[in-house]
Design a protein around this motif. Structure first.
Motif, mmCIF file in Angstrom:
data_model
loop_
_atom_site.group_PDB
_atom_site.id
_atom_site.type_symbol
_atom_site.label_atom_id
_atom_site.label_comp_id
_atom_site.label_asym_id
_atom_site.label_seq_id
_atom_site.Cartn_x
_atom_site.Cartn_y
_atom_site.Cartn_z
ATOM 1 N N CYS A 54 -5.372 -13.062 -6.122
ATOM 2 C CA CYS A 54 -4.310 -11.854 -6.406
ATOM 3 C C CYS A 54 -3.852 -11.384 -5.002
ATOM 4 O O CYS A 54 -2.756 -10.837 -5.066
ATOM 5 C CB CYS A 54 -5.498 -10.693 -6.855
ATOM 6 S SG CYS A 54 -5.941 -10.793 -8.427
ATOM 7 N N HIS A 55 -4.437 -11.666 -3.690
ATOM 8 C CA HIS A 55 -3.754 -11.125 -2.521
ATOM 9 C C HIS A 55 -3.153 -12.147 -1.704
ATOM 10 O O HIS A 55 -2.827 -11.700 -0.580
ATOM 11 C CB HIS A 55 -5.080 -10.239 -1.785
ATOM 12 C CG HIS A 55 -5.372 -9.122 -2.238
ATOM 13 N ND1 HIS A 55 -4.606 -7.800 -2.557
ATOM 14 C CD2 HIS A 55 -6.675 -8.587 -2.926
ATOM 15 C CE1 HIS A 55 -5.516 -7.173 -3.146
ATOM 16 N NE2 HIS A 55 -6.602 -7.420 -3.330
ATOM 17 N N CYS A 74 -10.454 -13.596 -3.702
ATOM 18 C CA CYS A 74 -9.669 -12.473 -3.259
ATOM 19 C C CYS A 74 -8.173 -13.528 -3.392
ATOM 20 O O CYS A 74 -7.140 -12.602 -3.677
ATOM 21 C CB CYS A 74 -9.834 -12.135 -1.841
ATOM 22 S SG CYS A 74 -11.605 -11.548 -1.578
ATOM 23 N N MET A 111 -8.438 -4.576 -9.898
ATOM 24 C CA MET A 111 -9.196 -5.278 -9.060
ATOM 25 C C MET A 111 -10.794 -4.838 -9.473
ATOM 26 O O MET A 111 -11.036 -3.783 -9.445
ATOM 27 C CB MET A 111 -8.976 -4.740 -7.676
ATOM 28 C CG MET A 111 -10.060 -5.394 -6.713
ATOM 29 S SD MET A 111 -9.597 -5.158 -5.086
ATOM 30 C CE MET A 111 -11.167 -5.178 -4.226
HETATM 31 C C1 HEC Z 1 -7.529 -9.388 -10.004
HETATM 32 C C2 HEC Z 1 -6.670 -9.116 -8.856
HETATM 33 C C3 HEC Z 1 -7.670 -8.753 -7.739
HETATM 34 C C4 HEC Z 1 -8.862 -9.540 -7.068
HETATM 35 C C5 HEC Z 1 -9.357 -10.658 -7.553
HETATM 36 C C6 HEC Z 1 -8.858 -8.582 -5.740
HETATM 37 N N1 HEC Z 1 -7.966 -7.508 -5.640
HETATM 38 FE FE1 HEC Z 1 -7.898 -6.273 -4.091
HETATM 39 N N2 HEC Z 1 -6.557 -5.159 -5.277
HETATM 40 C C7 HEC Z 1 -5.972 -5.455 -6.277
HETATM 41 C C8 HEC Z 1 -5.025 -4.565 -6.702
HETATM 42 C C9 HEC Z 1 -4.098 -4.470 -8.024
HETATM 43 C C10 HEC Z 1 -5.221 -3.558 -5.759
HETATM 44 C C11 HEC Z 1 -4.235 -2.224 -5.842
HETATM 45 C C12 HEC Z 1 -5.463 -1.279 -6.227
HETATM 46 C C13 HEC Z 1 -4.753 0.084 -6.153
HETATM 47 O O1 HEC Z 1 -3.990 0.793 -5.100
HETATM 48 O O2 HEC Z 1 -4.818 0.866 -7.383
HETATM 49 C C14 HEC Z 1 -6.217 -3.991 -4.705
HETATM 50 C C15 HEC Z 1 -6.539 -3.317 -3.712
HETATM 51 C C16 HEC Z 1 -7.095 -3.801 -2.564
HETATM 52 C C17 HEC Z 1 -7.427 -3.212 -1.365
HETATM 53 C C18 HEC Z 1 -6.834 -2.023 -0.834
HETATM 54 C C19 HEC Z 1 -5.493 -2.061 -0.224
HETATM 55 C C20 HEC Z 1 -5.160 -1.033 0.307
HETATM 56 O O3 HEC Z 1 -3.924 -0.815 0.536
HETATM 57 O O4 HEC Z 1 -5.804 -0.015 0.925
HETATM 58 C C21 HEC Z 1 -8.147 -4.308 -0.534
HETATM 59 C C22 HEC Z 1 -8.594 -3.947 0.771
HETATM 60 C C23 HEC Z 1 -8.355 -5.254 -1.380
HETATM 61 N N3 HEC Z 1 -7.989 -5.037 -2.719
HETATM 62 C C24 HEC Z 1 -9.439 -6.354 -1.127
HETATM 63 C C25 HEC Z 1 -9.789 -7.277 -1.831
HETATM 64 C C26 HEC Z 1 -10.716 -8.317 -1.433
HETATM 65 C C27 HEC Z 1 -11.263 -8.298 -0.082
HETATM 66 C C28 HEC Z 1 -10.773 -9.029 -2.781
HETATM 67 C C29 HEC Z 1 -11.863 -10.186 -2.725
HETATM 68 C C30 HEC Z 1 -13.164 -9.748 -2.450
HETATM 69 C C31 HEC Z 1 -10.021 -8.377 -3.688
HETATM 70 N N4 HEC Z 1 -9.401 -7.292 -3.257
HETATM 71 C C32 HEC Z 1 -9.714 -9.004 -4.826
HETATM 72 C C33 HEC Z 1 -6.334 -6.473 -6.907
HETATM 73 C C34 HEC Z 1 -7.320 -7.711 -6.793
#
Ligand code: HEC
Length: 488
Positions: free
Chosen positions: A51-52, A48, A91
């Motif tokens: 990206c985050h 995670c 994601m």
């Molecule tokens: C390759 C990049 C990437 C990775 C790796 C990734 N994310 Fe994300 N994540 C995003 C993106 C871009 C969004 C926005 C999605 C949307 O709103 O369309 C998102 C959205 C989210 C959200 C929702 C946020 C909200 O505002 O409601 C959560 C919770 C989240 N990610 C958790 C995680 C977690 C925990 C991991 C690891 C297990 C992870 N992400 C891995 C890119 C990533």
């Protein structure tokens, strides 16, 4: 520009929290001891943080330690976000990668981060949230402009101008169609639009694109029902048309109903004769299915296609596969992945912007009967656990006009042929979500000539449209409706 985009900024934020001591900001109590800084579990660091951000503060992905959730900040919503991912925005789904207790540990870490982190400086819900709307004059290569905020909207997806100058905008998850009149958002959505019932699954975008027929005034609307993936669970996308009378959706007719794994794609465009083009996204298929047999390559399936229909929903007699008994007669071109931008230019050429997997976003010039290659060829890199190819060309498949690696997560497009910005004439504008960038592309025949970034780090730009005033209108995930007006 983005204050929370990297690790060192995060340290600054924590230092600020310490300096502020125990004073609580909007209910978030900053930590008083550096030792309180929670330790991320392995799964977070591995999957995670890239990206985050190291502490959930945001990077190329959004901030995931609140406030300002897009998909819900309770445990259940976060679990669903993590399991399903947001393949359209980049994601990947983690349901096959992380076990339930690993997800729990990640969420527990994010909760601890929420307690330890202050609300970002300058954060306020409403216009400008998470968007970097430039103040004053922006000078681009050949035109200067100002960016104006017009209205806040909830996750808008598509927009279209009516002949009387009013603007229609869809709010995707709310499932509502809104009207902007004389620069003001009317408080009530249009009543009686095709999605009368409350959302069955609030993660799925329900109201997608809207378009207005170039000559007869019918309004075309794409809507979506059912559940978003994981693979196997699908819903439906519907293309309808109707009119708006006294704030009500009337004369409603269903033109197409198609299975779809997610509420996405479904862009609508018209050519000069008023024929309708409609884009559909690919669907996940099992690992054992050969790439050549997946939905986008299968002419009988409606996945990963550009479809073409007459304005009343009938099949045009000159569609390329009407004589092929096996094919869906609406298919105009195939082998697409996530076509989120669809525009016809002043020469009646059809352009499609589509998202690739982790890189390999494409702008394609769409010609009848052609195969655009997904998933047999791609310039992107496969997500783990998804069938994909590492081939980039094939003699019977088309190459993109522009390819982006890494992926900006392309979204809506608009062709500019108006007068307010004379030097933007004959340009195609392409919006992006992840990169939050607006691109301008010019052409030399069928080849891209120039690629300019008009705005960067703005907001997740969902769609772009040219108004009857010649201004450029943008809808964004967090800052609603904006427009670009000439500086002078
Ligand atoms: C390759 C990049 C990437 C990775 C790796 C990734 N994310 Fe994300 N994540 C995003 C993106 C871009 C969004 C926005 C999605 C949307 O709103 O369309 C998102 C959205 C989210 C959200 C929702 C946020 C909200 O505002 O409601 C959560 C919770 C989240 N990610 C958790 C995680 C977690 C925990 C991991 C690891 C297990 C992870 N992400 C891995 C890119 C990533």
């Amino acid at each position: 520009m983005k204050p929370f985009g990297n690790l060192s900024a995060q340290s600054v934020t924590l230092a600020l929290a310490l300096a502020l001591s125990a004073s609580s900001i909007s209910g978030y109590s900053p930590s008083t001891h550096a030792a309180d800084a929670p330790t991320p579990p392995k799964a977070y660091v591995q999957h995670c943080a890239a990206c985050h951000g190291a502490g959930g503060e945001g990077g190329t992905g959004p901030r995931i330690i609140g406030p300002g959730w897009q998909h819900g900040g309770d445990d259940e919503s976060m679990t669903t976000s993590i399991q399903r991912g947001f393949p359209q925005s980049g994601m990947p789904p983690f349901d096959a990668i992380l076990k339930a207790d690993e997800i729990k540990a990640v969420i527990a870490f994010l909760r601890a981060q929420m307690r330890a982190s202050p609300v970002p400086v300058g954060w306020a819900p409403g216009i400008g949230d998470k968007a970097n709307i430039p103040e004053g004059v922006v000078k681009s290569a050949v035109e200067s402009f100002r960016v104006e905020s017009i209205a806040m909207l909830k996750l808008p997806y598509g927009m279209a101008f009516l002949p009387d100058g009013r603007l229609l905008v869809t709010e995707s998850r709310e499932g509502t169609l809104r009207i902007v009149e004389n620069g003001k958002l009317l408080p009530e959505p249009v009543i009686g639009t095709p999605l009368g019932e409350p959302p069955r699954d609030h993660f799925r975008r329900r109201m997608l694109d809207v378009a207005v027929h170039p000559s007869n005034g019918w309004i075309y609307l794409s809507t979506s029902e059912g559940a978003d993936g994981p693979p196997g669970i699908t819903g439906q996308i519907t293309l309808s048309r109707g009119h708006i009378r006294d704030g009500h959706w009337v004369d409603s007719e269903v033109l197409l109903e198609l299975p779809s794994p997610e509420g996405s794609g479904a862009r609508i465009a018209f050519d000069k004769q008023g024929r309708v083009y409609f884009s559909t996204v690919h669907a996940p298929s099992g690992e054992d299915i050969p790439l050549e047999k997946t939905g986008p390559q299968d002419l009988s399936s409606s996945y990963g296609k550009i479809l073409r229909l007459m304005d009343d929903g009938s099949v045009p007699a000159d569609n390329p596969f009407v004589d092929n008994k096996e094919a869906n007669p609406y298919v105009w071109s195939y082998g697409l992945r996530s076509p989120l931008g669809l525009s016809v230019d002043n020469q009646d050429r059809l352009w499609v912007a589509e998202q690739g997997p982790r890189g390999g976003d494409e702008l394609n010039l769409i010609l009848p009967g052609r195969n655009y290659g997904w998933p047999v060829i791609t310039w992107g890199h496969p997500y783990d656990s998804k069938p994909n190819s590492s081939n980039t060309n094939h003699p019977k498949m088309e190459q993109p006009v522009v390819s982006w690696v890494p992926s900006p997560a392309l979204s809506g497009t608009a062709f500019y042929d108006a007068d307010a910005f004379p030097r933007w004439k004959n340009s195609l504008f392409v919006a992006s979500l992840k990169q939050k960038t607006l691109y301008r592309i010019t052409f030399d025949g069928d080849m891209a000539n120039l690629q300019e970034i008009i705005l960067s780090n703005l907001d997740r730009i969902r769609d772009v449209e040219v108004g009857p005033d010649g201004y450029l209108y943008l809808i964004n995930d967090n800052s609603g409706l904006l427009r670009l007006v000439p500086a002078s």
